[in-house]
Write an enzyme that holds these catalytic residues in place. Sequence first.
Site, PDB file in Angstrom:
ATOM      1  N   GLU A 120      48.471  24.951  67.285  1.00  0.00           N
ATOM      2  CA  GLU A 120      48.670  25.461  65.932  1.00  0.00           C
ATOM      3  C   GLU A 120      49.811  24.772  65.166  1.00  0.00           C
ATOM      4  OE1 GLU A 120      47.043  29.640  65.188  1.00  0.00           O
ATOM      5  OE2 GLU A 120      48.606  29.904  66.690  1.00  0.00           O
ATOM      6  N   HIS A 139      55.819  30.662  62.946  1.00  0.00           N
ATOM      7  CA  HIS A 139      54.549  31.359  63.167  1.00  0.00           C
ATOM      8  C   HIS A 139      54.751  32.300  64.345  1.00  0.00           C
ATOM      9  CE1 HIS A 139      50.467  32.446  63.935  1.00  0.00           C
ATOM     10  NE2 HIS A 139      50.447  31.827  65.092  1.00  0.00           N
ATOM     11  N   HIS A 141      53.364  36.254  66.399  1.00  0.00           N
ATOM     12  CA  HIS A 141      52.320  37.263  66.602  1.00  0.00           C
ATOM     13  C   HIS A 141      52.936  38.662  66.662  1.00  0.00           C
ATOM     14  CE1 HIS A 141      50.207  33.780  68.966  1.00  0.00           C
ATOM     15  NE2 HIS A 141      50.212  33.572  67.677  1.00  0.00           N
ATOM     16  N   HIS A 218      46.091  38.365  64.079  1.00  0.00           N
ATOM     17  CA  HIS A 218      46.769  37.203  64.651  1.00  0.00           C
ATOM     18  C   HIS A 218      48.294  37.294  64.529  1.00  0.00           C
ATOM     19  CE1 HIS A 218      46.652  32.472  64.817  1.00  0.00           C
ATOM     20  NE2 HIS A 218      47.586  32.976  65.585  1.00  0.00           N
TER      21      HIS A 218
END
Length: 304
Positions: A120, A139, A141, A218
């Site tokens: 990613e 990023h 979760h 996500h």
Amino acid sequence: MFEDNSHMRIVSLRTLTIPLVLLWGTSAQVVNPSQNVTNVAIDLLDASHILHFLDVVDAFGHVSARNPDNTSQFIMTFAIAPALATSQSLVTYEIDNATAIQLTFNTSVTGEAIPSGFLERYIHAEIYKAFPDVTGVVHAHTTNVIPFAAVGIGLKAQMGDAGSLGTHGTPIFDFETLPTKILPQDASHNLLIGNEVLGNALAATFSDDSQVVLMKGHGMAVRGTSVRNVVFRSYYTMENANVQSAATLLGALGIGGRPPQGLSARVATDATTTFESENLLGRAWALWTAQVDKEPLYVNDLRP
Ligand SMILES: *[C@@H]1O[C@H](CO)[C@@H](O)[C@H](O)[C@H]1NC(C)=O
Ligand SMILES: *[C@@H]1O[C@H](CO)[C@@H](O)[C@H](O)[C@H]1NC(C)=O
Ligand SMILES: *[C@@H]1O[C@H](CO)[C@@H](O)[C@H](O)[C@H]1NC(C)=O
Ligand SMILES: *[C@@H]1O[C@H](CO)[C@@H](O)[C@H](O)[C@H]1NC(C)=O
């Protein structure tokens, strides 16, 4: 000790065009990158450790920085848990196509010799490409945040230190409603942003009002003006999610209760300016680095 150091120096001098010799105490070390890159890398390792310590990331998730010496490149670790990041896990990538160029702190390691990166990393590459002013990306979760996308409600700034969430409700990126030209039928529907087209679609979801995009099922993507800034925004996005959850439940309980309205645009903007200032952000950073320094799990081998 002396033998080790002089050996390193010879190896590095041979492989470097412009070696920078730094004297730390009595031991001499050769460091490939510039002082500016080293400073960003120090923050990037601290950021990886802090995000784990604060439960924003677990085994998964990542933080990156735009290369301060070259705005067409970014720096992030290869695919390891953020808690375990050290200088030797940092890789310099092309923003253009998220291709790995070299290990940031051992430029002789290139191409196939570089351990696999995060699938990613396109999240980072495409956000840097879309927003030239962005110099840090996270990023994560974070589980406290995921329910908001699950029910289709964006986060709104409920407190000053989360002002950068904005006042309209953070945009929500829904992988499952992407058109087939972005996500072909025969491509894996595993939610992962594993190519430029998906990364571009995610980056295009950002709005001027908010520095965060929620990713349904996500997690979230956060953009920032520095590594420290994007860590601050990520942590307070999580905290804001806790406050907004509690306020939503309380609002629904009592007679006369109401859904949380969040801050006004004026207050959110002014509070962001104040809370994200060098002074307050710096105070948080001093605490967080002191906390990770106490934990043997986290090793920042770049900080003297
Ligand atoms: C390092 O960063 C500082 C502050 O951003 C900048 O003024 C300086 O030009 C940079 N140095 C190099 C060699 O790029
Ligand atoms: C900056 O990065 C780009 C992309 O990696 C590269 O083509 C270019 O040569 C770099 N510029 C400098 C001055 O190193
Ligand atoms: C990736 O982008 C860089 C910079 O534009 C370019 O030099 C390189 O050839 C590209 N690599 C691949 C594999 O497309
Ligand atoms: C850089 O990587 C090469 C290849 O793995 C290794 O032989 C060398 O010792 C490394 N250099 C440093 C300074 O770690």
